[in-house]
Design a protein around this motif. Structure first.
Motif, PDB file in Angstrom:
ATOM      1  N   THR A 279       3.747  -8.814  -5.854  1.00 16.87           N
ATOM      2  CA  THR A 279       3.258  -8.178  -4.631  1.00 16.87           C
ATOM      3  C   THR A 279       4.408  -7.612  -3.812  1.00 16.87           C
ATOM      4  OG1 THR A 279       1.376  -9.695  -4.568  1.00 16.87           O
ATOM      5  CG2 THR A 279       1.921  -8.543  -2.526  1.00 16.87           C
ATOM      6  N   ALA A 280       5.483  -8.394  -3.673  1.00 15.45           N
ATOM      7  CA  ALA A 280       6.632  -7.936  -2.894  1.00 15.45           C
ATOM      8  C   ALA A 280       7.284  -6.719  -3.541  1.00 15.45           C
ATOM      9  CB  ALA A 280       7.644  -9.069  -2.743  1.00 15.45           C
ATOM     10  N   GLY A 281       7.393  -6.745  -4.878  1.00 13.14           N
ATOM     11  CA  GLY A 281       7.989  -5.619  -5.582  1.00 13.14           C
ATOM     12  C   GLY A 281       7.174  -4.348  -5.435  1.00 13.14           C
ATOM     13  N   VAL A 282       5.854  -4.480  -5.566  1.00 12.45           N
ATOM     14  CA  VAL A 282       4.975  -3.320  -5.411  1.00 12.45           C
ATOM     15  C   VAL A 282       5.053  -2.795  -3.980  1.00 12.45           C
ATOM     16  CG1 VAL A 282       2.567  -2.544  -5.400  1.00 12.45           C
ATOM     17  CG2 VAL A 282       3.418  -3.975  -7.276  1.00 12.45           C
ATOM     18  N   ALA A 283       5.047  -3.696  -3.001  1.00 13.20           N
ATOM     19  CA  ALA A 283       5.099  -3.282  -1.599  1.00 13.20           C
ATOM     20  C   ALA A 283       6.387  -2.514  -1.300  1.00 13.20           C
ATOM     21  CB  ALA A 283       4.990  -4.501  -0.690  1.00 13.20           C
ATOM     22  N   GLU A 284       7.507  -3.001  -1.825  1.00 16.15           N
ATOM     23  CA  GLU A 284       8.782  -2.317  -1.589  1.00 16.15           C
ATOM     24  C   GLU A 284       8.781  -0.922  -2.205  1.00 16.15           C
ATOM     25  OE1 GLU A 284      13.523  -2.679  -2.750  1.00 16.15           O
ATOM     26  OE2 GLU A 284      12.185  -4.373  -3.136  1.00 16.15           O
ATOM     27  N   LEU A 285       8.316  -0.817  -3.440  1.00 20.70           N
ATOM     28  CA  LEU A 285       8.291   0.475  -4.118  1.00 20.70           C
ATOM     29  C   LEU A 285       7.307   1.434  -3.466  1.00 20.70           C
ATOM     30  CD1 LEU A 285       8.417  -0.967  -7.738  1.00 20.70           C
ATOM     31  CD2 LEU A 285      10.187   0.479  -6.715  1.00 20.70           C
ATOM     32  N   ALA A 286       6.149   0.916  -3.062  1.00 19.22           N
ATOM     33  CA  ALA A 286       5.164   1.762  -2.387  1.00 19.22           C
ATOM     34  C   ALA A 286       5.713   2.266  -1.060  1.00 19.22           C
ATOM     35  CB  ALA A 286       3.867   0.989  -2.171  1.00 19.22           C
ATOM     36  N   GLY A 287       6.448   1.390  -0.346  1.00 20.26           N
ATOM     37  CA  GLY A 287       7.018   1.775   0.933  1.00 20.26           C
ATOM     38  C   GLY A 287       7.973   2.949   0.829  1.00 20.26           C
ATOM     39  N   ARG A 288       8.643   3.072  -0.293  1.00 24.29           N
ATOM     40  CA  ARG A 288       9.547   4.201  -0.494  1.00 24.29           C
ATOM     41  C   ARG A 288       8.785   5.526  -0.533  1.00 24.29           C
ATOM     42  NH1 ARG A 288      13.324   1.749  -5.423  1.00 24.29           N
ATOM     43  NH2 ARG A 288      13.920  -0.200  -4.361  1.00 24.29           N
ATOM     44  N   HIS A 289       7.491   5.445  -0.843  1.00 22.82           N
ATOM     45  CA  HIS A 289       6.639   6.638  -0.854  1.00 22.82           C
ATOM     46  C   HIS A 289       5.842   6.764   0.446  1.00 22.82           C
ATOM     47  CE1 HIS A 289       7.225   7.541  -5.178  1.00 22.82           C
ATOM     48  NE2 HIS A 289       7.268   6.222  -5.323  1.00 22.82           N
ATOM     49  N   GLY A 290       6.143   5.902   1.419  1.00 20.78           N
ATOM     50  CA  GLY A 290       5.400   5.921   2.667  1.00 20.78           C
ATOM     51  C   GLY A 290       3.995   5.367   2.540  1.00 20.78           C
ATOM     52  N   VAL A 291       3.798   4.473   1.578  1.00 23.15           N
ATOM     53  CA  VAL A 291       2.469   3.926   1.281  1.00 23.15           C
ATOM     54  C   VAL A 291       2.488   2.414   1.487  1.00 23.15           C
ATOM     55  CG1 VAL A 291       0.783   3.528  -0.573  1.00 23.15           C
ATOM     56  CG2 VAL A 291       1.884   5.766  -0.337  1.00 23.15           C
ATOM     57  N   GLY A 292       1.431   1.866   2.074  1.00 22.35           N
ATOM     58  CA  GLY A 292       1.303   0.431   2.241  1.00 22.35           C
ATOM     59  C   GLY A 292       0.469  -0.196   1.132  1.00 22.35           C
ATOM     60  N   THR A 293       0.339  -1.506   1.169  1.00 27.31           N
ATOM     61  CA  THR A 293      -0.515  -2.224   0.227  1.00 27.31           C
ATOM     62  C   THR A 293      -1.749  -2.733   0.956  1.00 27.31           C
ATOM     63  OG1 THR A 293       0.667  -4.310   0.589  1.00 27.31           O
ATOM     64  CG2 THR A 293       1.423  -2.918  -1.224  1.00 27.31           C
ATOM     65  N   LYS A 294      -2.832  -2.915   0.195  1.00 27.65           N
ATOM     66  CA  LYS A 294      -4.105  -3.343   0.787  1.00 27.65           C
ATOM     67  C   LYS A 294      -4.477  -4.771   0.410  1.00 27.65           C
ATOM     68  CE  LYS A 294      -7.450  -0.362   1.138  1.00 27.65           C
ATOM     69  NZ  LYS A 294      -8.514   0.601   0.812  1.00 27.65           N
ATOM     70  N   GLY A 295      -3.785  -5.343  -0.579  1.00 31.79           N
ATOM     71  CA  GLY A 295      -4.120  -6.705  -0.968  1.00 31.79           C
ATOM     72  C   GLY A 295      -3.793  -6.986  -2.417  1.00 31.79           C
ATOM     73  N   THR A 296      -3.810  -8.270  -2.752  1.00 32.79           N
ATOM     74  CA  THR A 296      -3.529  -8.736  -4.111  1.00 32.79           C
ATOM     75  C   THR A 296      -4.673  -9.621  -4.572  1.00 32.79           C
ATOM     76  OG1 THR A 296      -1.138  -8.701  -3.735  1.00 32.79           O
ATOM     77  CG2 THR A 296      -1.929 -10.057  -5.562  1.00 32.79           C
ATOM     78  N   ALA A 297      -5.066  -9.462  -5.824  1.00 35.49           N
ATOM     79  CA  ALA A 297      -6.135 -10.286  -6.385  1.00 35.49           C
ATOM     80  C   ALA A 297      -5.674 -10.895  -7.700  1.00 35.49           C
ATOM     81  CB  ALA A 297      -7.392  -9.464  -6.615  1.00 35.49           C
ATOM     82  N   LEU A 298      -5.841 -12.216  -7.837  1.00 37.36           N
ATOM     83  CA  LEU A 298      -5.636 -12.875  -9.121  1.00 37.36           C
ATOM     84  C   LEU A 298      -6.967 -12.921  -9.850  1.00 37.36           C
ATOM     85  CD1 LEU A 298      -3.330 -15.984  -8.540  1.00 37.36           C
ATOM     86  CD2 LEU A 298      -2.836 -13.975  -9.916  1.00 37.36           C
ATOM     87  N   VAL A 299      -6.979 -12.456 -11.084  1.00 41.34           N
ATOM     88  CA  VAL A 299      -8.199 -12.495 -11.892  1.00 41.34           C
ATOM     89  C   VAL A 299      -8.212 -13.845 -12.598  1.00 41.34           C
ATOM     90  CG1 VAL A 299      -9.536 -11.373 -13.705  1.00 41.34           C
ATOM     91  CG2 VAL A 299      -8.081 -10.001 -12.186  1.00 41.34           C
ATOM     92  N   GLY A 300      -8.873 -14.816 -11.990  1.00 38.13           N
ATOM     93  CA  GLY A 300      -8.866 -16.152 -12.573  1.00 38.13           C
ATOM     94  C   GLY A 300      -7.809 -17.009 -11.911  1.00 38.13           C
ATOM     95  N   PHE A 301      -6.950 -17.636 -12.717  1.00 42.75           N
ATOM     96  CA  PHE A 301      -6.079 -18.682 -12.206  1.00 42.75           C
ATOM     97  C   PHE A 301      -4.708 -18.622 -12.871  1.00 42.75           C
ATOM     98  CE2 PHE A 301     -10.477 -20.151 -12.706  1.00 42.75           C
ATOM     99  CZ  PHE A 301     -10.818 -20.371 -11.374  1.00 42.75           C
TER     100      PHE A 301
END
Length: 330
Positions: A279-301
């Motif tokens: 999540t942190a890695g995606v958020a950092e990379l998205a931020g470089r494009h001026g984009v935020g994150t909306k959430g993280t979901a684990l499919v199962g456990f």
């Protein structure tokens, strides 16, 4: 109480079926894993979770059982899915080839290893093609003996990633040439694989693809064990990650702020990237494009959660645990 010996013999199957919009039918598949044709409950078997995704039109059913019980539970679920779902009418944004698209089997207990799961996976593959005439299978992971090719490689070979795969070009490992009704099913075994999906607040799939490329394992500096796609999802883009367990200790440079969950299989140490790091890695990379994150979901456990919840469910005789998990999840 669940016996200590049963906990040590547990395995999990995260059964992927190409249907999510008719949840009642997906639950019928889960029930087929739990009860025989006479309505009697199978021993040592529980369904922990059913994850449905409408846009993907894909569901993941988490079946956990003792190693001696997993084969019949999974085969019965697959038979029911093949009765209910028709790939010739399927639509969804997630790649898929089969009505039953994926049958991965993972060890959870100390007394079972990947080789045991591979044996059961091959038996499931053979049983499916025998019980449901017209079904076709490719093998991956430890079930793909002796090559042990990974799921991503095998999917590429089968055309799974293509928008409109040509079934006539596919040569399965078991069964006839794939038919439109059933399609093609992947069956395999490996150390546990989690699914972690991070949504970024954009509709630009190219931004998602750039992020996916940066974090996948095959990229220099990528995250170990992470296979990833960027897919349009509910008006945004989802970074959909398969998080494979990797052998050994986690890389020191990646554990400074976040510990990696670890476990053993057959006496060998394994670990997996924590969802928070993805999540942190995606958020950092998205931020470089001026984009935020909306959430993280684990499919199962996580693997640890999966075993713990299975022991809890079996100790209390709860077969349909997905109905209770919100109240009882640890």
């Amino acid at each position: 109480m669940v016996s200590i010996s049963l906990g040590r013999r547990l395995v999990a199957c995260l059964l992927n079926v190409s249907e999510a919009r008719r949840k009642d039918l997906v639950e019928m598949v889960a029930m087929a894993a739990l009860y025989n044709s006479a309505g009697f409950q199978r021993e040592e078997t529980t369904v922990l979770n059913i994850f449905n995704d409408h846009d993907y039109n894909r569901s993941v059913i988490t079946i956990v059982a003792g190693i001696e019980s997993i084969r019949e539970a999974v085969l019965s679920a697959c038979e029911k899915a093949c009765q209910l779902f028709d790939m010739s009418t399927h639509s969804g944004v997630h790649p898929c080839l089969g009505a039953v698209d994926l049958i991965p089997i993972y060890p959870l207990g100390e007394d079972v290893g990947v080789r045991h799961c591979a044996k059961e996976a091959r038996a499931v593959a053979q049983g499916l093609t025998e019980r449901v005439q017209g079904t076709s299978v490719f093998l991956f992971g430890w079930a793909d003996s002796p090559l042990q090719r990974g799921l991503a490689q095998r999917r590429k070979e089968m055309g799974w990633f293509k928008k409109t795969p040509d079934l006539s070009d596919i040569r399965p490992d078991m069964g006839p040439l794939p038919q439109k009704t059933f399609g093609l099913t992947g069956v395999g075994a490996s150390p546990y694989v989690m699914n972690c999906n991070v949504t970024i607040d954009t509709q630009d799939v190219k931004i998602g693809q750039s992020i996916a490329s940066a974090i996948r394992e095959s990229t220099a500096g990528g995250l170990p064990g992470v296979q990833v796609l960027a897919l349009p999802h509910e008006g945004a883009v989802e970074i959909a990650c398969n998080v494979e367990s990797v052998q050994g200790s986690p890389p020191c440079q990646l554990t400074a702020t976040t510990p990696w969950p670890s476990f053993t299989i057959g006496g060998q140490p394994y670990c997996h990237v924590p969802a928070s790091l993805i999540t942190a890695g995606v958020a950092e990379l998205a931020g470089r494009h001026g984009v935020g994150t909306k959430g993280t979901a684990l499919v199962g456990f996580t693997p640890q959660e999966c075993r713990g919840l299975a022991e809890l469910a079996l100790s209390q005789g709860i077969a349909e645990f997905w109905k209770e998990q919100r109240k009882m999840r640890m």
